[in-house]
Enzyme design. Structure first.
Site, PDB file in Angstrom:
ATOM      1  N   SER A   1       0.868  -1.176   0.000  1.00 36.68           N
ATOM      2  CA  SER A   1       0.000   0.000   0.000  1.00 36.68           C
ATOM      3  C   SER A   1       0.910   1.233   0.000  1.00 36.68           C
ATOM      4  O   SER A   1       1.083   1.910   0.999  1.00 36.68           O
ATOM      5  CB  SER A   1      -0.935  -0.009   1.210  1.00 36.68           C
ATOM      6  OG  SER A   1      -0.224   0.107   2.415  1.00 36.68           O
TER       7      SER A   1
ATOM      8  N   HIS B   1      -3.309  -6.088   2.722  1.00 39.01           N
ATOM      9  CA  HIS B   1      -2.407  -7.079   3.312  1.00 39.01           C
ATOM     10  C   HIS B   1      -3.078  -8.413   3.597  1.00 39.01           C
ATOM     11  O   HIS B   1      -2.463  -9.317   4.157  1.00 39.01           O
ATOM     12  CB  HIS B   1      -1.797  -6.541   4.614  1.00 39.01           C
ATOM     13  CG  HIS B   1      -0.876  -5.380   4.386  1.00 39.01           C
ATOM     14  ND1 HIS B   1      -0.371  -4.614   5.397  1.00 39.01           N
ATOM     15  CD2 HIS B   1      -0.371  -4.855   3.239  1.00 39.01           C
ATOM     16  CE1 HIS B   1       0.406  -3.672   4.896  1.00 39.01           C
ATOM     17  NE2 HIS B   1       0.420  -3.787   3.591  1.00 39.01           N
TER      18      HIS B   1
ATOM     19  N   GLU C   1      -4.444  -2.309   9.396  1.00 46.05           N
ATOM     20  CA  GLU C   1      -3.663  -2.803  10.535  1.00 46.05           C
ATOM     21  C   GLU C   1      -4.289  -2.445  11.878  1.00 46.05           C
ATOM     22  O   GLU C   1      -4.657  -1.292  12.108  1.00 46.05           O
ATOM     23  CB  GLU C   1      -2.246  -2.205  10.502  1.00 46.05           C
ATOM     24  CG  GLU C   1      -1.514  -2.521   9.217  1.00 46.05           C
ATOM     25  CD  GLU C   1      -0.154  -1.826   9.110  1.00 46.05           C
ATOM     26  OE1 GLU C   1       0.404  -1.403  10.134  1.00 46.05           O
ATOM     27  OE2 GLU C   1       0.323  -1.707   7.969  1.00 46.05           O
TER      28      GLU C   1
ATOM     29  N   GLU D   1       1.588  -9.395   7.204  1.00 46.16           N
ATOM     30  CA  GLU D   1       2.443  -8.953   8.302  1.00 46.16           C
ATOM     31  C   GLU D   1       2.298  -9.845   9.532  1.00 46.16           C
ATOM     32  O   GLU D   1       2.724  -9.477  10.626  1.00 46.16           O
ATOM     33  CB  GLU D   1       2.155  -7.481   8.630  1.00 46.16           C
ATOM     34  CG  GLU D   1       2.472  -6.586   7.422  1.00 46.16           C
ATOM     35  CD  GLU D   1       2.441  -5.097   7.717  1.00 46.16           C
ATOM     36  OE1 GLU D   1       1.961  -4.700   8.795  1.00 46.16           O
ATOM     37  OE2 GLU D   1       2.909  -4.329   6.855  1.00 46.16           O
TER      38      GLU D   1
ATOM     39  N   ASP E   1      -3.675   1.433  11.781  1.00 44.47           N
ATOM     40  CA  ASP E   1      -3.281   1.984  10.475  1.00 44.47           C
ATOM     41  C   ASP E   1      -4.364   1.599   9.478  1.00 44.47           C
ATOM     42  O   ASP E   1      -4.270   0.554   8.828  1.00 44.47           O
ATOM     43  CB  ASP E   1      -1.912   1.465  10.025  1.00 44.47           C
ATOM     44  CG  ASP E   1      -1.534   2.016   8.640  1.00 44.47           C
ATOM     45  OD1 ASP E   1      -2.279   2.890   8.127  1.00 44.47           O
ATOM     46  OD2 ASP E   1      -0.521   1.566   8.077  1.00 44.47           O
TER      47      ASP E   1
ATOM     48  N   GLU F   1      -2.700   5.971  12.238  1.00 44.84           N
ATOM     49  CA  GLU F   1      -1.835   6.270  11.091  1.00 44.84           C
ATOM     50  C   GLU F   1      -2.680   6.277   9.819  1.00 44.84           C
ATOM     51  O   GLU F   1      -3.563   5.418   9.655  1.00 44.84           O
ATOM     52  CB  GLU F   1      -0.767   5.168  11.019  1.00 44.84           C
ATOM     53  CG  GLU F   1       0.118   5.189   9.789  1.00 44.84           C
ATOM     54  CD  GLU F   1       0.992   3.936   9.747  1.00 44.84           C
ATOM     55  OE1 GLU F   1       1.287   3.360  10.808  1.00 44.84           O
ATOM     56  OE2 GLU F   1       1.365   3.518   8.638  1.00 44.84           O
TER      57      GLU F   1
ATOM     58  N   ASP G   1       1.808   8.433   6.967  1.00 44.86           N
ATOM     59  CA  ASP G   1       2.654   7.447   6.265  1.00 44.86           C
ATOM     60  C   ASP G   1       2.609   7.770   4.771  1.00 44.86           C
ATOM     61  O   ASP G   1       3.489   8.474   4.256  1.00 44.86           O
ATOM     62  CB  ASP G   1       2.143   6.039   6.582  1.00 44.86           C
ATOM     63  CG  ASP G   1       2.807   4.952   5.748  1.00 44.86           C
ATOM     64  OD1 ASP G   1       3.847   5.223   5.135  1.00 44.86           O
ATOM     65  OD2 ASP G   1       2.284   3.817   5.690  1.00 44.86           O
TER      66      ASP G   1
ATOM     67  N   LYS H   1      10.009   5.044   7.003  1.00 44.04           N
ATOM     68  CA  LYS H   1      10.378   3.859   6.237  1.00 44.04           C
ATOM     69  C   LYS H   1      11.549   4.228   5.343  1.00 44.04           C
ATOM     70  O   LYS H   1      11.412   5.090   4.469  1.00 44.04           O
ATOM     71  CB  LYS H   1       9.213   3.414   5.351  1.00 44.04           C
ATOM     72  CG  LYS H   1       7.987   2.894   6.104  1.00 44.04           C
ATOM     73  CD  LYS H   1       6.799   2.815   5.157  1.00 44.04           C
ATOM     74  CE  LYS H   1       5.641   2.012   5.725  1.00 44.04           C
ATOM     75  NZ  LYS H   1       4.414   2.183   4.905  1.00 44.04           N
TER      76      LYS H   1
ATOM     77  N   HIS I   1       8.647  -1.267   9.307  1.00 41.45           N
ATOM     78  CA  HIS I   1       8.941  -2.258   8.265  1.00 41.45           C
ATOM     79  C   HIS I   1       8.062  -1.977   7.036  1.00 41.45           C
ATOM     80  O   HIS I   1       7.298  -1.020   7.015  1.00 41.45           O
ATOM     81  CB  HIS I   1       8.633  -3.662   8.808  1.00 41.45           C
ATOM     82  CG  HIS I   1       7.169  -3.861   9.094  1.00 41.45           C
ATOM     83  ND1 HIS I   1       6.577  -5.092   9.196  1.00 41.45           N
ATOM     84  CD2 HIS I   1       6.159  -2.959   9.307  1.00 41.45           C
ATOM     85  CE1 HIS I   1       5.294  -4.953   9.451  1.00 41.45           C
ATOM     86  NE2 HIS I   1       5.007  -3.674   9.520  1.00 41.45           N
TER      87      HIS I   1
ATOM     88  N   LYS J   1       7.090  -0.269  14.481  1.00 36.90           N
ATOM     89  CA  LYS J   1       6.101  -1.282  14.096  1.00 36.90           C
ATOM     90  C   LYS J   1       6.753  -2.216  13.103  1.00 36.90           C
ATOM     91  O   LYS J   1       7.354  -1.792  12.110  1.00 36.90           O
ATOM     92  CB  LYS J   1       4.817  -0.651  13.553  1.00 36.90           C
ATOM     93  CG  LYS J   1       4.870  -0.031  12.181  1.00 36.90           C
ATOM     94  CD  LYS J   1       3.449   0.187  11.628  1.00 36.90           C
ATOM     95  CE  LYS J   1       3.471   0.519  10.155  1.00 36.90           C
ATOM     96  NZ  LYS J   1       2.142   0.674   9.560  1.00 36.90           N
TER      97      LYS J   1
HETATM   98  P1  PGA Z   1       3.118  -1.332   3.021  1.00 39.24           P
HETATM   99  O1  PGA Z   1       2.215  -1.135   4.319  1.00 39.24           O
HETATM  100  O2  PGA Z   1       4.470  -1.759   3.449  1.00 39.24           O
HETATM  101  O3  PGA Z   1       2.354  -2.374   2.249  1.00 39.24           O
HETATM  102  O4  PGA Z   1       3.128   0.007   2.319  1.00 39.24           O
HETATM  103  C1  PGA Z   1       2.709  -0.679   5.535  1.00 39.24           C
HETATM  104  C2  PGA Z   1       1.969   0.541   5.992  1.00 39.24           C
HETATM  105  O5  PGA Z   1       1.032   1.026   5.333  1.00 39.24           O
HETATM  106  O6  PGA Z   1       2.312   1.068   7.041  1.00 39.24           O
HETATM  107 ZN    ZN Z   2       0.774   2.781   6.843  1.00 39.83          ZN
END
Ligand code: PGA
Ligand code: ZN
Length: 416
Positions: free
Chosen positions: A40, A154, A163, A204, A242, A283, A310, A335, A363, A386
């Site tokens: 995503s 996911h 999430e 995840e 999230d 998030e 994010d 990230k 991650h 996370k």
């Molecule tokens: P992604 O998701 O690694 O698939 O982008 C993680 C997130 O949205 O925090």
């Molecule tokens: Zn996110």
């Protein structure tokens, strides 16, 4: 001085190709990095180079990125003397020549950047987290945010929110926080199977039950925390979300279960969740393009809830600075592969620290066994990481790295 560079195409945790980089130092020692990949992704992220050859891995191969590493990037870096990591990163950014690292591939560049950080740490005879510690930061063990229920991009279930995390904010140490996470995860599995839900896992490592509404998941989490014998709330185990709302935002509306919501409806929905459940952090509660919504969200919920950008911020120092100025959130997700170098990641985190914004290191949903982000979270003292469920090797590797850092010398645990 980097004496040699060798990249290969390997698999990530979803079984898709990714890049692994090994750097050889003049004394023969080697350092390695594995590159993660999101599902995503934010539209303003640094751009991965994928082959697009439909006959290999449905076009997802990374042989072009690997060729850039073994060719142009190796030529650029080997035999040259670099005084610091920033100089290595700058050389790659300049050689790439785009704003998004699209030419050489952000997946190529970030692998070298992470491995080069390890090389400098090795040469300085420091643990990676110690080497990465910026001036003005105090290292600490972060609160692990365990993603225990997966939806959205996911998981194949119908849950829209991506999430649902449990965060042992009140744990006395990192090791006890990991224990709490694993015990609640086990209690949640029992509850789900007692209710007849499947206990298969998402990308995840969280469960992926066929539950419709986010509120029903929140109720289950609260029950699982008390089944496991922990206190629910900020002095015990709190909840973080999230939703990854960019993924259910279409034509100006948020589509959650059967409902079609405006930004303000969505904000009110979160407000009700925060009133009723111990949700301490949200998030990507709104979509990456909905800046006006984010500003209203921050006005209404910011005083009592962490609001993490994010997809909104993509670890980009320029966008982070803009969001700080416009009060469009109050925290940033971090990230390394979203921006593509460790140096720029540290810069985004510095901007946050100086503005009083929180940061959560993260991650990606596609991961490798690489534990770089555990060290990054400790180094910067941001207090939050996370990295998925307390299950699946590529997730557990990061939590286990934190346990080892804590065991090697006691450090403060928790939010700063
Ligand atoms: P992604 O998701 O690694 O698939 O982008 C993680 C997130 O949205 O925090
Ligand atoms: Zn996110």
């Amino acid at each position: 001085t980097i004496a040699g560079l060798k990249a290969v195409e390997v698999l990530d945790s979803r079984g898709r190709p990714t890049v692994a980089v090994t750097l050889r130092l003049a004394d023969g020692r080697t350092v390695r990095a594995g590159v993660p990949s999101g599902a995503s992704t934010g539209s303003r992220e640094a751009v991965e180079l994928r082959d697009g050859d439909p006959h290999r891995y449905s076009g997802q191969g990374v042989l072009k990125a690997v060729a850039n590493l073994n060719g142009e990037i190796q030529d650029l870096l080997t035999g040259r003397h670099f005084t610091d990591l920033a100089a290595v990163d700058r050389a790659m950014i300049e050689a790439d020549g785009t704003n998004t690292k699209a030419r050489l591939g952000a997946n190529a560049v970030v692998g070298v950047s992470m491995a080069a950080a390890r090389a400098f740490a090795l040469l300085a005879d420091l643990p990676l987290w110690r080497f990465l510690t910026p001036a003005g930061a105090t290292p600490r063990l972060p609160v692990p945010h365990f993603n225990v229920v997966n939806g959205g991009m996911h998981a194949p279930n119908r849950l829209d929110f991506q999430e649902f995390m449990i965060a042992p904010l009140g744990a006395p140490s990192l090791a006890e926080a990991v224990r709490a996470g694993a015990e609640v995860y086990a209690a949640l599995r029992r509850r789900l199977s007692d209710k007849g839900f499947a206990t298969g896992l998402g990308d995840e490592g969280g469960f992926a039950p066929e539950i419709d509404t986010p509120e029903d998941v929140l109720s289950l989490l609260v029950d699982a925390v008390s089944d496991a014998g922990y206190r629910i709330g900020q002095d015990g185990i709190a909840i973080a979300l999230d939703p990854a709302a960019s993924e259910f935002y279409r034509e100006g509306h948020y589509h959650v279960a059967a409902e079609k919501l405006t930004s303000d409806d969505m904000i009110s929905r979160y407000e009700a969740m925060v009133d009723r459940y111990p949700v301490w952090s949200i998030e990507d509660g709104l979509a990456e393009g909905d800046w006006d919504g984010w500003i209203r969200l921050t006005e209404r919920l910011g005083p009592r809830t962490q609001l993490v950008g994010d997809d909104l911020l993509v670890t980009n120092p320029g966008i982070v600075a803009e969001a700080i100025g416009r009060r469009a959130a109050n925290a940033a997700l971090i990230k390394v592969n979203q921006i593509g170098t460790v140096t720029e990641t540290l810069e985004a985190m510095r901007l946050c620290r100086e503005a009083g914004w929180a940061q959560m290191v993260s991650h990606r949903s596609g991961e490798t066994e690489d534990t770089f982000i555990a060290d990054l979270a400790v180094a910067t003292g941001c207090g939050q990481l996370k990295t998925g469920a307390p299950a699946r090797g590529e997730r557990v590797a990061k939590y286990n790295r934190l346990i080892e850092i804590e065991a090697a010398g006691s450090r403060p645990y928790g939010l700063p």
